[in-house]
Design a protein around this motif. Structure first.
Motif, PDB file in Angstrom:
ATOM      1  N   PRO A  52       0.811  -1.224   0.000  1.00 25.93           N
ATOM      2  CA  PRO A  52       0.000   0.000   0.000  1.00 25.93           C
ATOM      3  C   PRO A  52       0.846   1.276   0.000  1.00 25.93           C
ATOM      4  O   PRO A  52       0.442   2.284  -0.547  1.00 25.93           O
ATOM      5  CB  PRO A  52      -0.841  -0.110   1.270  1.00 25.93           C
ATOM      6  CG  PRO A  52      -0.269  -1.208   2.079  1.00 25.93           C
ATOM      7  CD  PRO A  52       0.571  -2.051   1.178  1.00 25.93           C
ATOM      8  N   ARG A  53       2.041   1.198   0.578  1.00 24.11           N
ATOM      9  CA  ARG A  53       2.910   2.381   0.554  1.00 24.11           C
ATOM     10  C   ARG A  53       3.373   2.678  -0.862  1.00 24.11           C
ATOM     11  O   ARG A  53       3.430   3.835  -1.272  1.00 24.11           O
ATOM     12  CB  ARG A  53       4.110   2.183   1.482  1.00 24.11           C
ATOM     13  CG  ARG A  53       3.710   2.143   2.945  1.00 24.11           C
ATOM     14  CD  ARG A  53       4.888   1.937   3.839  1.00 24.11           C
ATOM     15  NE  ARG A  53       5.531   0.678   3.468  1.00 24.11           N
ATOM     16  CZ  ARG A  53       6.705   0.282   3.924  1.00 24.11           C
ATOM     17  NH1 ARG A  53       7.368   1.023   4.752  1.00 24.11           N
ATOM     18  NH2 ARG A  53       7.223  -0.860   3.558  1.00 24.11           N
ATOM     19  N   ILE A  54       3.687   1.631  -1.612  1.00 31.56           N
ATOM     20  CA  ILE A  54       4.103   1.832  -3.007  1.00 31.56           C
ATOM     21  C   ILE A  54       2.933   2.374  -3.817  1.00 31.56           C
ATOM     22  O   ILE A  54       3.097   3.278  -4.636  1.00 31.56           O
ATOM     23  CB  ILE A  54       4.648   0.519  -3.611  1.00 31.56           C
ATOM     24  CG1 ILE A  54       5.962   0.139  -2.934  1.00 31.56           C
ATOM     25  CG2 ILE A  54       4.856   0.658  -5.111  1.00 31.56           C
ATOM     26  CD1 ILE A  54       6.511  -1.202  -3.332  1.00 31.56           C
ATOM     27  N   ALA A  55       1.741   1.841  -3.565  1.00 33.56           N
ATOM     28  CA  ALA A  55       0.552   2.353  -4.263  1.00 33.56           C
ATOM     29  C   ALA A  55       0.334   3.823  -3.920  1.00 33.56           C
ATOM     30  O   ALA A  55       0.009   4.629  -4.799  1.00 33.56           O
ATOM     31  CB  ALA A  55      -0.669   1.522  -3.874  1.00 33.56           C
ATOM     32  N   GLN A  56       0.521   4.179  -2.665  1.00 37.23           N
ATOM     33  CA  GLN A  56       0.357   5.575  -2.255  1.00 37.23           C
ATOM     34  C   GLN A  56       1.414   6.450  -2.929  1.00 37.23           C
ATOM     35  O   GLN A  56       1.110   7.542  -3.401  1.00 37.23           O
ATOM     36  CB  GLN A  56       0.461   5.703  -0.739  1.00 37.23           C
ATOM     37  CG  GLN A  56       0.274   7.125  -0.256  1.00 37.23           C
ATOM     38  CD  GLN A  56       0.436   7.256   1.245  1.00 37.23           C
ATOM     39  OE1 GLN A  56       1.052   6.418   1.884  1.00 37.23           O
ATOM     40  NE2 GLN A  56      -0.124   8.310   1.800  1.00 37.23           N
ATOM     41  N   ILE A  57       2.627   5.967  -3.000  1.00 37.29           N
ATOM     42  CA  ILE A  57       3.697   6.725  -3.662  1.00 37.29           C
ATOM     43  C   ILE A  57       3.356   6.936  -5.124  1.00 37.29           C
ATOM     44  O   ILE A  57       3.514   8.035  -5.659  1.00 37.29           O
ATOM     45  CB  ILE A  57       5.056   6.013  -3.495  1.00 37.29           C
ATOM     46  CG1 ILE A  57       5.528   6.118  -2.044  1.00 37.29           C
ATOM     47  CG2 ILE A  57       6.100   6.576  -4.447  1.00 37.29           C
ATOM     48  CD1 ILE A  57       6.718   5.243  -1.705  1.00 37.29           C
ATOM     49  N   GLU A  58       2.857   5.893  -5.783  1.00 31.79           N
ATOM     50  CA  GLU A  58       2.484   6.017  -7.200  1.00 31.79           C
ATOM     51  C   GLU A  58       1.339   7.021  -7.376  1.00 31.79           C
ATOM     52  O   GLU A  58       1.352   7.828  -8.294  1.00 31.79           O
ATOM     53  CB  GLU A  58       2.098   4.650  -7.777  1.00 31.79           C
ATOM     54  CG  GLU A  58       3.243   3.673  -7.856  1.00 31.79           C
ATOM     55  CD  GLU A  58       4.404   4.181  -8.693  1.00 31.79           C
ATOM     56  OE1 GLU A  58       4.171   4.781  -9.764  1.00 31.79           O
ATOM     57  OE2 GLU A  58       5.560   3.995  -8.269  1.00 31.79           O
ATOM     58  N   ARG A  59       0.347   6.962  -6.477  1.00 29.33           N
ATOM     59  CA  ARG A  59      -0.759   7.924  -6.544  1.00 29.33           C
ATOM     60  C   ARG A  59      -0.249   9.345  -6.348  1.00 29.33           C
ATOM     61  O   ARG A  59      -0.648  10.269  -7.069  1.00 29.33           O
ATOM     62  CB  ARG A  59      -1.805   7.616  -5.465  1.00 29.33           C
ATOM     63  CG  ARG A  59      -2.856   6.635  -5.858  1.00 29.33           C
ATOM     64  CD  ARG A  59      -4.035   6.636  -4.883  1.00 29.33           C
ATOM     65  NE  ARG A  59      -3.674   6.668  -3.478  1.00 29.33           N
ATOM     66  CZ  ARG A  59      -3.368   5.609  -2.738  1.00 29.33           C
ATOM     67  NH1 ARG A  59      -3.371   4.414  -3.278  1.00 29.33           N
ATOM     68  NH2 ARG A  59      -3.064   5.745  -1.464  1.00 29.33           N
ATOM     69  N   LEU A  60       0.633   9.530  -5.380  1.00 31.32           N
ATOM     70  CA  LEU A  60       1.163  10.859  -5.105  1.00 31.32           C
ATOM     71  C   LEU A  60       2.026  11.367  -6.262  1.00 31.32           C
ATOM     72  O   LEU A  60       1.992  12.555  -6.588  1.00 31.32           O
ATOM     73  CB  LEU A  60       1.954  10.863  -3.797  1.00 31.32           C
ATOM     74  CG  LEU A  60       1.117  10.678  -2.530  1.00 31.32           C
ATOM     75  CD1 LEU A  60       2.010  10.544  -1.303  1.00 31.32           C
ATOM     76  CD2 LEU A  60       0.131  11.820  -2.360  1.00 31.32           C
ATOM     77  N   LYS A  61       2.782  10.474  -6.890  1.00 24.89           N
ATOM     78  CA  LYS A  61       3.579  10.877  -8.058  1.00 24.89           C
ATOM     79  C   LYS A  61       2.662  11.337  -9.185  1.00 24.89           C
ATOM     80  O   LYS A  61       2.936  12.345  -9.849  1.00 24.89           O
ATOM     81  CB  LYS A  61       4.456   9.721  -8.543  1.00 24.89           C
ATOM     82  CG  LYS A  61       5.693   9.505  -7.708  1.00 24.89           C
ATOM     83  CD  LYS A  61       6.524   8.373  -8.281  1.00 24.89           C
ATOM     84  CE  LYS A  61       7.775   8.127  -7.471  1.00 24.89           C
ATOM     85  NZ  LYS A  61       8.568   7.012  -8.039  1.00 24.89           N
ATOM     86  N   ALA A  62       1.566  10.606  -9.399  1.00 24.64           N
ATOM     87  CA  ALA A  62       0.610  11.006 -10.437  1.00 24.64           C
ATOM     88  C   ALA A  62      -0.025  12.353 -10.095  1.00 24.64           C
ATOM     89  O   ALA A  62      -0.191  13.211 -10.965  1.00 24.64           O
ATOM     90  CB  ALA A  62      -0.468   9.932 -10.605  1.00 24.64           C
ATOM     91  N   LYS A  63      -0.360  12.546  -8.817  1.00 26.10           N
ATOM     92  CA  LYS A  63      -0.959  13.810  -8.386  1.00 26.10           C
ATOM     93  C   LYS A  63       0.030  14.958  -8.565  1.00 26.10           C
ATOM     94  O   LYS A  63      -0.357  16.050  -9.013  1.00 26.10           O
ATOM     95  CB  LYS A  63      -1.396  13.692  -6.915  1.00 26.10           C
ATOM     96  CG  LYS A  63      -2.117  14.887  -6.397  1.00 26.10           C
ATOM     97  CD  LYS A  63      -3.499  15.000  -6.986  1.00 26.10           C
ATOM     98  CE  LYS A  63      -4.270  16.102  -6.307  1.00 26.10           C
ATOM     99  NZ  LYS A  63      -5.544  16.334  -6.925  1.00 26.10           N
ATOM    100  N   VAL A  64       1.295  14.734  -8.239  1.00 28.87           N
ATOM    101  CA  VAL A  64       2.319  15.767  -8.406  1.00 28.87           C
ATOM    102  C   VAL A  64       2.457  16.128  -9.881  1.00 28.87           C
ATOM    103  O   VAL A  64       2.539  17.311 -10.238  1.00 28.87           O
ATOM    104  CB  VAL A  64       3.673  15.295  -7.810  1.00 28.87           C
ATOM    105  CG1 VAL A  64       4.824  16.161  -8.290  1.00 28.87           C
ATOM    106  CG2 VAL A  64       3.621  15.303  -6.298  1.00 28.87           C
ATOM    107  N   ALA A  65       2.459  15.108 -10.752  1.00 28.13           N
ATOM    108  CA  ALA A  65       2.566  15.381 -12.190  1.00 28.13           C
ATOM    109  C   ALA A  65       1.369  16.197 -12.666  1.00 28.13           C
ATOM    110  O   ALA A  65       1.520  17.150 -13.444  1.00 28.13           O
ATOM    111  CB  ALA A  65       2.662  14.071 -12.968  1.00 28.13           C
ATOM    112  N   GLU A  66       0.166  15.833 -12.184  1.00 28.91           N
ATOM    113  CA  GLU A  66      -1.040  16.582 -12.561  1.00 28.91           C
ATOM    114  C   GLU A  66      -0.963  18.027 -12.070  1.00 28.91           C
ATOM    115  O   GLU A  66      -1.279  18.971 -12.799  1.00 28.91           O
ATOM    116  CB  GLU A  66      -2.276  15.904 -11.971  1.00 28.91           C
ATOM    117  CG  GLU A  66      -3.561  16.671 -12.200  1.00 28.91           C
ATOM    118  CD  GLU A  66      -4.698  16.201 -11.311  1.00 28.91           C
ATOM    119  OE1 GLU A  66      -5.650  16.979 -11.136  1.00 28.91           O
ATOM    120  OE2 GLU A  66      -4.640  15.073 -10.789  1.00 28.91           O
ATOM    121  N   LEU A  67      -0.516  18.206 -10.826  1.00 27.79           N
ATOM    122  CA  LEU A  67      -0.415  19.557 -10.274  1.00 27.79           C
ATOM    123  C   LEU A  67       0.650  20.385 -10.990  1.00 27.79           C
ATOM    124  O   LEU A  67       0.464  21.588 -11.196  1.00 27.79           O
ATOM    125  CB  LEU A  67      -0.122  19.490  -8.774  1.00 27.79           C
ATOM    126  CG  LEU A  67      -1.277  18.972  -7.911  1.00 27.79           C
ATOM    127  CD1 LEU A  67      -0.825  18.788  -6.470  1.00 27.79           C
ATOM    128  CD2 LEU A  67      -2.479  19.885  -7.992  1.00 27.79           C
TER     129      LEU A  67
END
Length: 165
Positions: free
Chosen positions: A88-103
């Motif tokens: 779940p930590r890796i999934a969270q990191i991937e989600r956050l990376k996608a969010k950072v790219a979007e932002l």
């Protein structure tokens, strides 16, 4: 170090395989991740058993559970290549990376819009200043010539000149 019996080794291998199945299904303990350290802790064996050993003469031999570590890493890699994220930590990191790219994309678009609006504002202010200067110049010219007649001010409650009402 004492050697373990075949029965203990078989029991440990069963425990490692059961822990491997749990981890690969995503059932991770609190604070753990999908790695050999957590696998060893969940199976109740030492982590060093997953790595090769050195003989006294300097040659290497496989660790007692090294084949299970290789199987675990192979299965984990297969799942990751299939797009499944177990930790779940890796999934969270991937989600956050996608969010950072979007932002970052939104920020770049916003910066572009701000730059366009700043350019527009500068152009509009420049045009307004030029128009004001032209109006002042025309008023001064009209005053200097003296051939401009002033219309009487409209009385309150009456329509302006030329109105249809």
């Amino acid at each position: 170090m004492a050697r373990i019996s075949a029965e203990t080794r078989a029991r440990n291998e069963e425990a490692v395989r059961a822990a491997m199945d749990r981890l690969l299904k995503g059932d991770l303990p609190p604070g753990g991740s999908c790695d050999l350290k957590t696998l060893a802790a969940e199976a109740g064996v030492t982590r060093t058993a997953f790595y090769p050993k050195k003989n006294r003469d300097g040659t290497t031999r496989p660790g007692p559970y090294q084949h299970l570590a290789e199987e675990f890493e192979r299965r984990l890699r297969t799942l990751q290549e299939a797009g499944e994220i177990l930790d779940p930590r890796i999934a969270q990191i991937e989600r956050l990376k996608a969010k950072v790219a979007e932002l970052k994309e939104r920020l770049a678009q916003r910066d572009e819009t701000v730059a366009e609006l700043t350019t527009f504002k500068e152009l509009a202010v420049s045009r307004l200043a030029a128009q004001h200067d032209e109006i002042v110049r025309l008023r001064e010219q009209a005053t200097a010539l003296g051939n401009v007649r002033h219309l009487p001010a409209a009385r309150p409650g009456t329509a302006p000149y030329g109105s249809c009402s």
